[in-house]
Design a protein around this motif. Structure first.
Motif, PDB file in Angstrom:
ATOM      1  N   LYS A 211     -17.591  12.003   2.360  1.00 33.67           N
ATOM      2  CA  LYS A 211     -16.939  10.735   1.998  1.00 33.67           C
ATOM      3  C   LYS A 211     -15.386  10.538   1.958  1.00 33.67           C
ATOM      4  N   HIS A 212     -14.949  11.121   3.087  1.00 30.37           N
ATOM      5  CA  HIS A 212     -13.416  11.108   3.059  1.00 30.37           C
ATOM      6  C   HIS A 212     -13.064   9.729   3.510  1.00 30.37           C
ATOM      7  N   GLY A 213     -12.470   9.173   2.637  1.00 33.97           N
ATOM      8  CA  GLY A 213     -12.036   7.626   2.941  1.00 33.97           C
ATOM      9  C   GLY A 213     -10.949   7.183   2.289  1.00 33.97           C
ATOM     10  N   HIS A 214     -10.686   6.196   1.938  1.00 32.36           N
ATOM     11  CA  HIS A 214      -9.731   5.390   1.195  1.00 32.36           C
ATOM     12  C   HIS A 214      -9.601   5.990   0.002  1.00 32.36           C
ATOM     13  N   GLY A 215      -8.481   6.274  -0.354  1.00 32.13           N
ATOM     14  CA  GLY A 215      -8.345   6.869  -1.699  1.00 32.13           C
ATOM     15  C   GLY A 215      -8.356   8.357  -1.894  1.00 32.13           C
ATOM     16  N   SER A 216      -9.000   8.967  -0.785  1.00 38.13           N
ATOM     17  CA  SER A 216      -9.113  10.654  -1.121  1.00 38.13           C
ATOM     18  C   SER A 216      -7.922  11.222  -1.115  1.00 38.13           C
TER      19      SER A 216
ATOM     20  N   LYS B 190       0.373  17.460  -1.043  1.00 41.60           N
ATOM     21  CA  LYS B 190      -0.658  16.731  -1.553  1.00 41.60           C
ATOM     22  C   LYS B 190      -0.466  15.281  -1.396  1.00 41.60           C
ATOM     23  N   GLU B 191      -1.502  14.698  -0.741  1.00 43.27           N
ATOM     24  CA  GLU B 191      -1.259  13.219  -0.219  1.00 43.27           C
ATOM     25  C   GLU B 191      -2.456  12.297  -0.739  1.00 43.27           C
ATOM     26  N   ARG B 192      -2.446  11.195  -0.792  1.00 46.74           N
ATOM     27  CA  ARG B 192      -3.430  10.310  -0.994  1.00 46.74           C
ATOM     28  C   ARG B 192      -3.605   9.354   0.426  1.00 46.74           C
ATOM     29  N   VAL B 193      -4.690   9.205   0.840  1.00 45.78           N
ATOM     30  CA  VAL B 193      -4.908   8.435   2.326  1.00 45.78           C
ATOM     31  C   VAL B 193      -5.456   7.070   2.070  1.00 45.78           C
ATOM     32  N   GLU B 194      -4.887   6.249   2.752  1.00 39.93           N
ATOM     33  CA  GLU B 194      -5.383   4.871   2.673  1.00 39.93           C
ATOM     34  C   GLU B 194      -5.647   4.297   4.096  1.00 39.93           C
ATOM     35  N   PHE B 195      -6.724   3.472   4.199  1.00 34.08           N
ATOM     36  CA  PHE B 195      -7.037   3.237   5.617  1.00 34.08           C
ATOM     37  C   PHE B 195      -7.343   1.566   5.574  1.00 34.08           C
TER      38      PHE B 195
ATOM     39  N   ASP C 252      -9.282  -0.440   8.127  1.00 35.75           N
ATOM     40  CA  ASP C 252     -10.000  -0.247   9.408  1.00 35.75           C
ATOM     41  C   ASP C 252      -9.898  -1.518  10.509  1.00 35.75           C
ATOM     42  N   LYS C 253      -9.497  -2.534   9.969  1.00 35.22           N
ATOM     43  CA  LYS C 253      -9.124  -3.783  10.886  1.00 35.22           C
ATOM     44  C   LYS C 253      -7.924  -3.648  11.678  1.00 35.22           C
ATOM     45  N   LYS C 254      -6.822  -2.884  11.054  1.00 38.82           N
ATOM     46  CA  LYS C 254      -5.775  -2.757  11.763  1.00 38.82           C
ATOM     47  C   LYS C 254      -5.339  -1.583  12.203  1.00 38.82           C
ATOM     48  N   LEU C 255      -6.515  -0.829  12.219  1.00 37.76           N
ATOM     49  CA  LEU C 255      -6.424   0.881  12.425  1.00 37.76           C
ATOM     50  C   LEU C 255      -5.147   1.644  11.957  1.00 37.76           C
ATOM     51  N   VAL C 256      -4.803   1.335  10.734  1.00 33.03           N
ATOM     52  CA  VAL C 256      -3.714   1.980  10.112  1.00 33.03           C
ATOM     53  C   VAL C 256      -4.308   3.139   9.185  1.00 33.03           C
TER      54      VAL C 256
END
Length: 151
Positions: free
Chosen positions: A51-56, A72-77, A79-83
């Motif tokens: 479930k690696h996704g937005h906010g992991s 240590k980082e938090r990732v944000e995706f 999907d529409k803009k491929l960012v």
């Protein structure tokens, strides 16, 4: 004098846009095998691999300028803009920076070509060196390693 800054550059790669983006979103565990000179390990700190996704939240072990570092980082995706946006939370970069945010934006350039816009936003703790060019160059190097892997 301002302590905040932004570095932006773009590179074109011979990789379909969705494949580059999908690797970051769904196959992040493979990054150390793709770019072992730069990234030695990545661990999920909050969340799980499926479930690696937005906010992991992830912990990265990497080498830059022949020095082992951790972030240590938090990732944000988006999907529409491929960012893919990674927000630094703690680690070695925070010896010099108050904020540290890296962004990859994948721009379709054709069925098998992509433009990758790298943006590194930062706020330094103190005026003067160091400036984060080495981290910006590492983002570019990682994209090229991914391109070679996906060919």
């Amino acid at each position: 004098m301002t302590l905040a800054g932004k570095l932006v550059s773009e590179v074109e790669i011979n990789t379909p846009p969705h494949r580059f983006y999908k690797l970051f979103k769904e196959q992040i565990a493979s990054i150390p095998n793709i770019s072992p000179n730069l990234i030695q390990n990545v661990q999920i700190h909050d969340g799980d691999w499926s479930k690696h996704g937005h906010g992991s939240i992830k912990l990265w072990n990497y080498t830059i300028d022949n020095r082992a570092e951790v972030v240590k980082e938090r990732v944000e995706f988006d999907d529409k803009k491929l960012v893919i946006r990674v927000v630094g939370l703690e680690g070695d970069v925070f010896e010099h920076y108050k904020t540290f945010i890296g962004t990859y934006q994948v721009i379709p350039k054709g069925p098998n070509r992509s433009g990758i816009i790298f943006t590194l936003e930062y706020e330094k703790l103190r005026d003067g060196p160091p400036y984060p060019q080495k981290y910006h160059e590492a983002m570019n190097s990682l994209a090229k390693d991914i391109e070679a892997h996906l060919k």
